[in-house]
Design a protein around this motif. Structure first.
Motif, PDB file in Angstrom:
ATOM      1  N   ALA A  74       3.248 -78.896  47.023  1.00 17.83           N
ATOM      2  CA  ALA A  74       4.587 -79.438  46.756  1.00 17.83           C
ATOM      3  C   ALA A  74       5.503 -78.308  46.297  1.00 17.83           C
ATOM      4  O   ALA A  74       5.049 -77.281  45.807  1.00 17.83           O
ATOM      5  N   GLY A  75       6.817 -78.508  46.444  1.00 13.96           N
ATOM      6  CA  GLY A  75       7.766 -77.503  45.982  1.00 13.96           C
ATOM      7  C   GLY A  75       9.078 -77.572  46.727  1.00 13.96           C
ATOM      8  O   GLY A  75       9.388 -78.563  47.396  1.00 13.96           O
ATOM      9  N   LYS A  76       9.848 -76.516  46.608  1.00 13.58           N
ATOM     10  CA  LYS A  76      11.119 -76.403  47.314  1.00 13.58           C
ATOM     11  C   LYS A  76      10.870 -75.660  48.624  1.00 13.58           C
ATOM     12  O   LYS A  76      10.303 -74.578  48.631  1.00 13.58           O
ATOM     13  N   TYR A  77      11.315 -76.278  49.720  1.00 13.00           N
ATOM     14  CA  TYR A  77      11.109 -75.724  51.052  1.00 13.00           C
ATOM     15  C   TYR A  77      12.451 -75.450  51.716  1.00 13.00           C
ATOM     16  O   TYR A  77      13.405 -76.200  51.533  1.00 13.00           O
ATOM     17  N   LEU A  78      12.478 -74.401  52.514  1.00 11.70           N
ATOM     18  CA  LEU A  78      13.608 -74.101  53.379  1.00 11.70           C
ATOM     19  C   LEU A  78      13.209 -74.493  54.794  1.00 11.70           C
ATOM     20  O   LEU A  78      12.201 -74.003  55.317  1.00 11.70           O
ATOM     21  N   PHE A  79      13.980 -75.423  55.410  1.00 12.10           N
ATOM     22  CA  PHE A  79      13.766 -75.838  56.794  1.00 12.10           C
ATOM     23  C   PHE A  79      14.952 -75.391  57.632  1.00 12.10           C
ATOM     24  O   PHE A  79      16.098 -75.455  57.177  1.00 12.10           O
ATOM     25  N   SER A  80      14.686 -74.972  58.860  1.00 13.19           N
ATOM     26  CA  SER A  80      15.741 -74.592  59.804  1.00 13.19           C
ATOM     27  C   SER A  80      15.390 -75.144  61.179  1.00 13.19           C
ATOM     28  O   SER A  80      14.211 -75.245  61.524  1.00 13.19           O
ATOM     29  N   PHE A  81      16.420 -75.494  61.940  1.00 14.17           N
ATOM     30  CA  PHE A  81      16.182 -75.942  63.307  1.00 14.17           C
ATOM     31  C   PHE A  81      17.326 -75.524  64.202  1.00 14.17           C
ATOM     32  O   PHE A  81      18.436 -75.261  63.748  1.00 14.17           O
ATOM     33  N   ASN A  82      17.027 -75.470  65.490  1.00 15.62           N
ATOM     34  CA  ASN A  82      18.021 -75.252  66.521  1.00 15.62           C
ATOM     35  C   ASN A  82      17.596 -76.071  67.737  1.00 15.62           C
ATOM     36  O   ASN A  82      16.433 -76.041  68.117  1.00 15.62           O
ATOM     37  N   VAL A  83      18.524 -76.817  68.315  1.00 19.94           N
ATOM     38  CA  VAL A  83      18.249 -77.593  69.513  1.00 19.94           C
ATOM     39  C   VAL A  83      19.445 -77.442  70.454  1.00 19.94           C
ATOM     40  O   VAL A  83      20.585 -77.657  70.046  1.00 19.94           O
ATOM     41  N   ALA A  84      19.174 -77.075  71.699  1.00 18.00           N
ATOM     42  CA  ALA A  84      20.218 -76.986  72.722  1.00 18.00           C
ATOM     43  C   ALA A  84      19.899 -77.993  73.820  1.00 18.00           C
ATOM     44  O   ALA A  84      18.788 -78.003  74.351  1.00 18.00           O
ATOM     45  N   VAL A  85      20.867 -78.857  74.129  1.00 23.97           N
ATOM     46  CA  VAL A  85      20.684 -79.898  75.133  1.00 23.97           C
ATOM     47  C   VAL A  85      21.758 -79.726  76.206  1.00 23.97           C
ATOM     48  O   VAL A  85      22.936 -79.553  75.897  1.00 23.97           O
ATOM     49  N   ALA A  86      21.333 -79.787  77.469  1.00 22.03           N
ATOM     50  CA  ALA A  86      22.271 -79.689  78.586  1.00 22.03           C
ATOM     51  C   ALA A  86      22.567 -81.071  79.124  1.00 22.03           C
ATOM     52  O   ALA A  86      21.692 -81.926  79.214  1.00 22.03           O
ATOM     53  N   SER A  87      23.806 -81.271  79.491  1.00 19.28           N
ATOM     54  CA  SER A  87      24.258 -82.515  80.096  1.00 19.28           C
ATOM     55  C   SER A  87      23.607 -82.696  81.461  1.00 19.28           C
ATOM     56  O   SER A  87      23.441 -81.739  82.209  1.00 19.28           O
ATOM     57  N   ASN A  88      23.260 -83.941  81.776  1.00 15.67           N
ATOM     58  CA  ASN A  88      22.718 -84.250  83.103  1.00 15.67           C
ATOM     59  C   ASN A  88      23.797 -84.638  84.101  1.00 15.67           C
ATOM     60  O   ASN A  88      23.510 -84.858  85.263  1.00 15.67           O
TER      61      ASN A  88
END
Length: 172
Positions: A74-88
């Motif tokens: 348990a503790g303090k966490y740093l989360f990061s994300f990146n998502v790229a979506v292309a139009s259909n």
């Protein structure tokens, strides 16, 4: 009590050393190496199947596609994300990308990215970082929702353009 150790002094320990810092684990970094369809206007879990780092084997990259805080971590966490979506498809209305960090199966933090380009194949990208208090057995997932502006065709996560990472910064 406080013991001051002057600069240049080396500490040699023959016993158990505690309280001298901590390892920043668990730590994970995962990504997609292929595309994934995102249903139009519906949250879809991003299936991160490629692990680059997983120090505590706490990320499930084969069935649940989520990070679970291990027992005793348990503790303090740093989360990061990146998502790229292309139009259909190209449509005359604005297209929108929503990316959400889910905690224990519920949307916890959601970011909204509004796109005004309407051509077929336009890419919309969302990224964020958060520091959160986490308990053992808390689990985290990334979901994306793409509103394609009314055509109902959704979008596609771009190959190599989705990642999710986390690291424990401080123990509880």
């Amino acid at each position: 009590d406080t013991v001051n150790i002057p600069s240049g002094v080396t500490i040699a320990n023959a016993g158990t050393a505690t309280g001298f810092g901590q390892s920043m684990t668990p730590m994970f970094a995962v990504r997609r190496t292929s595309g994934q369809t995102v249903t139009d206007n519906s949250f879809t879990k991003i299936q991160f199947a490629t692990e680059d780092i997983d120090t505590d084997s706490a990320f499930d990259n084969s069935s649940n596609y989520r990070f679970t805080v291990p027992s005793g971590k348990a503790g303090k966490y740093l989360f990061s994300f990146n998502v790229a979506v292309a139009s259909n498809t190209g449509v005359s209305n604005a297209q929108q990308l929503f990316v959400a960090l889910y905690k224990n199966g519920t949307s916890f933090i959601q970011n909204f990215f509004d796109g005004r380009n309407n051509a077929y194949g336009d890419t919309f990208s969302g990224s964020a970082s958060f520091i959160l208090d986490c308990s053992a057995s808390d689990y985290f997932e990334i979901y994306a929702k793409f509103n394609d502006g009314g055509s109902g065709n959704g979008g596609n996560v771009q190959s190599g353009a989705a990642s999710f990472s986390g690291v424990r910064l401080l123990a509880s």
